[in-house]
Design an enzyme around this catalytic site. Structure first.
Site, PDB file in Angstrom:
ATOM      1  N   PHE A 241       0.816  -1.224   0.000  1.00 29.21           N
ATOM      2  CA  PHE A 241       0.000   0.000   0.000  1.00 29.21           C
ATOM      3  C   PHE A 241       0.845   1.267   0.000  1.00 29.21           C
ATOM      4  O   PHE A 241       0.373   2.326   0.418  1.00 29.21           O
ATOM      5  CB  PHE A 241      -0.984  -0.004   1.187  1.00 29.21           C
ATOM      6  CG  PHE A 241      -1.888  -1.206   1.211  1.00 29.21           C
ATOM      7  CD1 PHE A 241      -2.855  -1.375   0.229  1.00 29.21           C
ATOM      8  CD2 PHE A 241      -1.763  -2.185   2.189  1.00 29.21           C
ATOM      9  CE1 PHE A 241      -3.689  -2.492   0.229  1.00 29.21           C
ATOM     10  CE2 PHE A 241      -2.586  -3.308   2.190  1.00 29.21           C
ATOM     11  CZ  PHE A 241      -3.549  -3.463   1.205  1.00 29.21           C
ATOM     12  N   ARG A 323       2.411  15.422  -6.388  1.00 26.34           N
ATOM     13  CA  ARG A 323       1.176  14.768  -6.855  1.00 26.34           C
ATOM     14  C   ARG A 323      -0.051  15.412  -6.227  1.00 26.34           C
ATOM     15  O   ARG A 323      -1.074  15.574  -6.882  1.00 26.34           O
ATOM     16  CB  ARG A 323       1.210  13.252  -6.605  1.00 26.34           C
ATOM     17  CG  ARG A 323      -0.038  12.528  -7.120  1.00 26.34           C
ATOM     18  CD  ARG A 323       0.086  11.010  -7.075  1.00 26.34           C
ATOM     19  NE  ARG A 323       0.863  10.481  -8.180  1.00 26.34           N
ATOM     20  CZ  ARG A 323       0.387  10.174  -9.384  1.00 26.34           C
ATOM     21  NH1 ARG A 323      -0.900  10.329  -9.655  1.00 26.34           N
ATOM     22  NH2 ARG A 323       1.182   9.698 -10.320  1.00 26.34           N
ATOM     23  N   GLU A 733      -4.565   2.614  -7.346  1.00 29.32           N
ATOM     24  CA  GLU A 733      -4.785   3.696  -6.386  1.00 29.32           C
ATOM     25  C   GLU A 733      -6.072   4.505  -6.596  1.00 29.32           C
ATOM     26  O   GLU A 733      -6.745   4.858  -5.626  1.00 29.32           O
ATOM     27  CB  GLU A 733      -3.598   4.674  -6.427  1.00 29.32           C
ATOM     28  CG  GLU A 733      -2.277   4.044  -6.084  1.00 29.32           C
ATOM     29  CD  GLU A 733      -1.133   4.990  -6.429  1.00 29.32           C
ATOM     30  OE1 GLU A 733      -0.777   5.107  -7.614  1.00 29.32           O
ATOM     31  OE2 GLU A 733      -0.618   5.628  -5.511  1.00 29.32           O
TER      32      GLU A 733
HETATM   33  N1  MTE Z   1      -3.782  -4.053  -3.486  1.00 33.88           N
HETATM   34  C1  MTE Z   1      -3.429  -4.951  -2.537  1.00 33.88           C
HETATM   35  N2  MTE Z   1      -4.188  -6.045  -2.369  1.00 33.88           N
HETATM   36  N3  MTE Z   1      -2.334  -4.756  -1.757  1.00 33.88           N
HETATM   37  C2  MTE Z   1      -1.540  -3.639  -1.883  1.00 33.88           C
HETATM   38  O1  MTE Z   1      -0.551  -3.480  -1.167  1.00 33.88           O
HETATM   39  N4  MTE Z   1      -1.182  -1.507  -3.085  1.00 33.88           N
HETATM   40  C3  MTE Z   1      -1.816  -0.419  -3.832  1.00 33.88           C
HETATM   41  C4  MTE Z   1      -2.576  -0.982  -5.053  1.00 33.88           C
HETATM   42  N5  MTE Z   1      -3.402  -2.083  -4.663  1.00 33.88           N
HETATM   43  C5  MTE Z   1      -1.907  -2.664  -2.878  1.00 33.88           C
HETATM   44  C6  MTE Z   1      -3.053  -2.938  -3.689  1.00 33.88           C
HETATM   45  C7  MTE Z   1      -0.873   0.592  -4.303  1.00 33.88           C
HETATM   46  S1  MTE Z   1      -0.376   1.781  -3.226  1.00 33.88           S
HETATM   47  C8  MTE Z   1      -0.414   0.616  -5.595  1.00 33.88           C
HETATM   48  S2  MTE Z   1       0.620   1.852  -6.134  1.00 33.88           S
HETATM   49  C9  MTE Z   1      -0.789  -0.418  -6.565  1.00 33.88           C
HETATM   50  O2  MTE Z   1      -1.613  -1.424  -5.997  1.00 33.88           O
HETATM   51  C10 MTE Z   1       0.488  -1.053  -7.116  1.00 33.88           C
HETATM   52  O3  MTE Z   1       0.251  -2.079  -7.979  1.00 33.88           O
HETATM   53  P1  MTE Z   1      -0.067  -1.904  -9.547  1.00 33.88           P
HETATM   54  O4  MTE Z   1       0.776  -0.778 -10.039  1.00 33.88           O
HETATM   55  O5  MTE Z   1       0.314  -3.193 -10.111  1.00 33.88           O
HETATM   56  O6  MTE Z   1      -1.521  -1.583  -9.614  1.00 33.88           O
HETATM   57  N1  LUZ Z   2       5.675   9.529  -8.151  1.00 33.23           N
HETATM   58  C1  LUZ Z   2       4.408   9.101  -8.201  1.00 33.23           C
HETATM   59  C2  LUZ Z   2       6.635   8.885  -7.477  1.00 33.23           C
HETATM   60  O1  LUZ Z   2       3.584   9.737  -8.838  1.00 33.23           O
HETATM   61  N2  LUZ Z   2       4.089   7.980  -7.557  1.00 33.23           N
HETATM   62  C3  LUZ Z   2       4.965   7.248  -6.870  1.00 33.23           C
HETATM   63  O2  LUZ Z   2       4.599   6.240  -6.294  1.00 33.23           O
HETATM   64  C4  LUZ Z   2       6.316   7.712  -6.804  1.00 33.23           C
HETATM   65  N3  LUZ Z   2       7.272   7.060  -6.127  1.00 33.23           N
HETATM   66  C5  LUZ Z   2       8.511   7.533  -6.089  1.00 33.23           C
HETATM   67  C6  LUZ Z   2       8.802   8.707  -6.751  1.00 33.23           C
HETATM   68  N4  LUZ Z   2       7.866   9.356  -7.437  1.00 33.23           N
HETATM   69 MO1  MOS Z   3       1.490   3.084  -4.282  1.00 27.92          MO
HETATM   70  S1  MOS Z   3       1.282   4.587  -2.881  1.00 27.92           S
HETATM   71  O1  MOS Z   3       2.167   4.198  -5.476  1.00 27.92           O
HETATM   72  O2  MOS Z   3       2.845   2.297  -3.626  1.00 27.92           O
END
Ligand code: MTE
Ligand code: LUZ
Ligand code: MOS
Length: 786
Positions: A241, A323, A733
């Site tokens: 997350f 962001r 997200e």
């Molecule tokens: N879903 C689950 N089950 N567990 C996680 O830790 N992380 C979230 C999201 N969904 C997360 C999740 C976050 S912060 C991000 S950035 C994206 O998954 C990352 O994965 P993706 O880029 O493959 O979607």
């Molecule tokens: N920028 C962004 C970032 O938009 N999302 C991210 O998760 C991130 N992580 C590191 C640096 N820039």
């Molecule tokens: Mo997700 S907050 O970009 O790991």
């Protein structure tokens, strides 16, 4: 809940397939760092933490601790052979504090012992001599004192002067402040790492990390060795997350340090309370706003200041604040806008990435301001939202709403209006608005509220060079396929989606394709799995790799089946040319005997991105994801308790790669967002700076009963117009922001309790205490009742 399925016939991509690890998860056999059988002689690391938030701290009894039963080594900053640093972008964070501490809970001493219990007991017995300074704990005070972790940011259009003039000229104007708290990640698997030393100075690290390459770099720096001596692997995380994007590195460094000093494998796994005490959370934000508007609620000028709670070091606060600033517009055209951003330095945990990465904190203030404008005008907030939506391209004359974001990116492929209109109908919004009003007029104590909020979320890392990914595809002579890529699996389903892409490309059944651990020895120089780009970028990279192998195989097939290369079709585990076919496995084997390379790499770099941090202008995002939600909440005006009764979620995942995974992401993100905005409240002791909300007893994360009983989730299923993997869009997200409708539905219900004055301010999270406070404030504004 009926989950929609969008089948592309003869295809693996687009099917609502279970996660590749679903069976392992439900049977408890999926392996996490702590489940991996450890080598003989593995040692365990436990930490002694600073008991004060600021000052000089010296351990006083380390000689005695060294002699405790089972203790093998006691490590401090002085034992780091390389650089004592685990900072991500700015190198301002020590692995072990050296004399000076910056927050209560900062790791100072690492005790290495033969088992976890001995290490934990010994670490708990470390005593400190403290020269305590008064800590800075309030980000507002830090802001007033000019104490920041990074230089302030400013984004304005057209100029600060013109925005001030637009505000002065606006027929109506409101000023106010607002705030939202932080959020603990509460991943089920706490931070963990296992380090195994090699015979040549190398170190193999299993880490629960979203960013194996950064762990590799920081471990190499800590040990003072070249990157190629450090190998970092992550099969999966029990949730990240964002909490394991930068902050897993410290614990991997500590395990590697212990392994280097002792020459034995070493493991660390934080307990829940220690994890909560040490690691950073979502940034809380506070805001001041000044908005000018007309009688229809149209925003004419907007000046907003964002103060983020960064904590003791920079960590990812810079990109998070960027962001946030680039999401203040959300779905709305802001002709005159000034956004000021400050990252306040305090003596607390260093706040970090958390699902949405500042985007939610940027959007929330504007949704709150629009809500306040509408309530002040006495109109439905939905109509003020519709009035301010970005225009559509080409503008239709009647609509003079602009299409350019404050940072200069044009909002292409704007789906906001059609999605909101569809949701108004499917959720029966207008009739339910009337029904809520009817209910409230007959119910003096319990009030209902309703809100619809839209989401626009930019996809790509706003640090442009992070937008790259790599993959390896291996085809073996029995036709089985192995895929390795640069993303990490944290439950979001990236492995499943990438496997679907490869299976599709090679025309083989999904069960013949397998994914292995993310590994810095396989794909080098990777980015964090973050910014919701994992499937987008790694899907493209794996597709490119699979295409190279398929093209080589097609040449062999054309020869064996006596046809043209351009006529070769890969489908259903068969390879066919004009009616003649052979099994994929037989073709792989035949290609091997002809000395054809059956594996390939693939690489992807998101095209077209530009960003100038000095002017805060450019094209930071490849495309936007859209969404909209309607939440209906009920509030008890005597206790302040609230509950979401029904939520209708509509999300634009493009043409979904896997609707089952995507619906899970949308629903999970919504519930996680509702938790942030309603029950999850971080509290620090005002004197000592000790985090008080360390466990689920005092920090209320959503449980299954907090999920709305009536939850209706739909994917919009329009192919992306940008060039994305199979026309899909990101999902990780953005749906977290759908929860804003729940927060504002609660505010709607509160306003129904005290309807006769201006809307009472409501801060997030809207805990029961905060709801009662808002109602009291509203009663005070209404004045004495007749
Ligand atoms: N879903 C689950 N089950 N567990 C996680 O830790 N992380 C979230 C999201 N969904 C997360 C999740 C976050 S912060 C991000 S950035 C994206 O998954 C990352 O994965 P993706 O880029 O493959 O979607
Ligand atoms: N920028 C962004 C970032 O938009 N999302 C991210 O998760 C991130 N992580 C590191 C640096 N820039
Ligand atoms: Mo997700 S907050 O970009 O790991």
């Amino acid at each position: 809940m009926g989950h929609p399925v969008n089948e592309i016939s003869g295809s693996v991509v687009g099917l609502a397939l279970p996660d590749e690890s679903a069976a392992l998860h439900v049977t408890g056999s999926a392996s996490f760092v702590d489940d991996v059988p450890v080598p003989h002689g593995t040692l365990h690391v436990a930490l002694a933490l600073s008991p004060v938030a600021r000052g000089a701290v010296k351990p006083t009894n380390l000689d005695a601790v060294t002699t405790l039963p089972g203790v093998v080594a006691v490590l401090t900053a002085a034992d780091v052979p390389g650089t004592n640093d685990c900072g991500t972008i700015v190198h301002d964070e020590p692995i072990l504090a050296d004399d000076e501490v910056a927050y209560l809970g900062q790791p100072v001493v690492a005790v290495v012992a033969i088992d976890r219990e001995a290490a934990t007991r010994a670490a708990a017995s470390v005593t400190f001599d403290c020269d305590e300074q008064p800590p800075m704990l309030d980000p507002r005070e830090a802001h007033a004192a000019g104490s920041y972790v990074l230089p302030p940011m400013l984004l304005t259009r057209p100029t600060e002067g013109e925005v001030a003039a637009a505000l002065a000229a606006a027929p109506l104007r409101l000023t106010g402040d607002f705030a939202v708290g932080g959020q603990e990640h509460f991943y089920l698997e706490t931070q963990a790492a296992l380090a195994v030393p090699g015979d040549d100075g190398s170190m193999r690290v299993l880490s629960s990390t979203q960013h194996p390459t950064e762990v590799q770099k920081l471990v190499a720096g800590c040990l003072g060795v070249a990157h190629h001596l450090v190998r970092v692997e992550c099969r999966r995380m029990g949730g990240g997350f964002g909490g394991k994007e930068s902050q897993a590195a410290q614990f991997a460094c500590l395990a590697a340090l212990a392994a280097r000093v002792t020459g034995r494998p070493a493991k660390i796994r934080l307990g829940r309370e220690q994890d909560n005490l040490i690691t950073g959370k979502r940034h809380g934000f506070s805001y001041d706003y000044d908005v000018g508007y007309d009688e229809t609620g149209r925003i004419l000028g907007y000046d907003v200041t964002l103060v983020s709670h960064a904590g003791h070091s920079a960590d990812l606060s810079g990109p998070v604040l960027t962001r946030a600033i680039c999401h203040v517009d959300n779905a709305y055209w802001l002709p005159n806008v000034t956004i000021r951003g400050f990252a306040a330095r305090t003596n607390t945990q260093s706040n970090t990435a958390f699902r949405g990465f500042g985007g939610p904190q940027g959007v929330l203030v504007t949704e709150y301001v629009l809500d306040t404008v509408a309530r002040t005008l006495g109109v439905d907030p939905l109509d003020v939202r519709l009035r301010n939506l970005y225009g559509e391209r080409p503008p239709d004359g009647a609509d003079d709403q602009g299409v350019e974001t404050p940072y200069g990116e044009v909002v292409e492929d704007n789906l906001l209006r059609p999605m909101i209109e569809e949701l108004i109908v499917s959720s029966d919004y207008r009739a339910r608005r009337a029904e809520v009003t009817r209910f409230n007029s007959a119910s003096p104590v319990v009030k209902r509220g309703l809100a619809l909020t839209p989401v626009k979320f930019g996809i790509s890392f706003n640090v442009s060079h992070f937008n790259q990914a790599g993959a390896l595809v291996h085809v073996y002579t029995d036709g089985s396929v192995l895929v390795n890529h640069s993303a990490t699996e944290m439950g979001q389903g990236v492995n499943t989606k990438v496997l679907q892409v490869v299976a599709q490309e090679l025309g083989v059944p999904l069960r013949t394709v397998r994914s292995t651990a993310t590994d810095t020895d396989k794909v080098a120089n990777t980015s964090a799995t973050a910014a919701s780009t994992g499937s987008d970028m790694n899907g493209k990279a794996a597709q490119a790799a699979a295409r190279v192998v398929r093209d080589r195989l097609a040449v062999v097939a054309a020869d064996l089946l006596d046809g043209d290369v351009s006529d070769v079709v890969f489908e259903g585990g068969e390879v066919a040319v004009r009616g003649r076919s052979m099994a994929f496995a037989d073709l792989a084997s035949a290609a091997y005997y002809r000395r054809v390379q059956l594996w390939s790499d693939g690489f992807y770099a998101t095209p077209g991105l530009r960003w100038d941090p000095a002017t805060m202008r450019g094209r930071p995002f490849h495309y936007y994801c859209y969404g909209a939600a309607v939440s209906e909440a009920v509030v008890d005006s005597l206790t302040g308790e609230s509950r979401v009764l029904r939520a209708d979620l509509l999300y634009d995942a493009g043409r979904s790669l896997n609707p089952a995974v995507d619906v899970g992401q949308v629903e999970g993100a919504y519930v996680q967002g509702v938790g942030w905005l309603t029950t999850e409240e971080l509290r620090w002791d005002e004197q000592s700076g000790r985090l008080l909300t360390l466990a689920p007893t005092t920090y209320k994360i959503p449980a299954v009963h907090d999920v709305p009983a009536d939850l209706r989730t739909r994917l919009y299923q329009r192919p992306a117009s940008a060039d994305t993997i199979h026309a899909s869009k990101a999902v990780g997200e953005p749906p977290l922001l759908l929860a804003f409708s729940a927060f504002l539905a609660i505010r709607d219900a509160i306003h129904a309790v005290v309807p006769d004055g201006p809307p009472p301010p409501l801060r997030a999270p809207a805990t029961a205490e905060e709801v009662l406070r808002a109602i009291e404030a509203g009663r005070a504004r209404e004045g004495p009742r007749a």
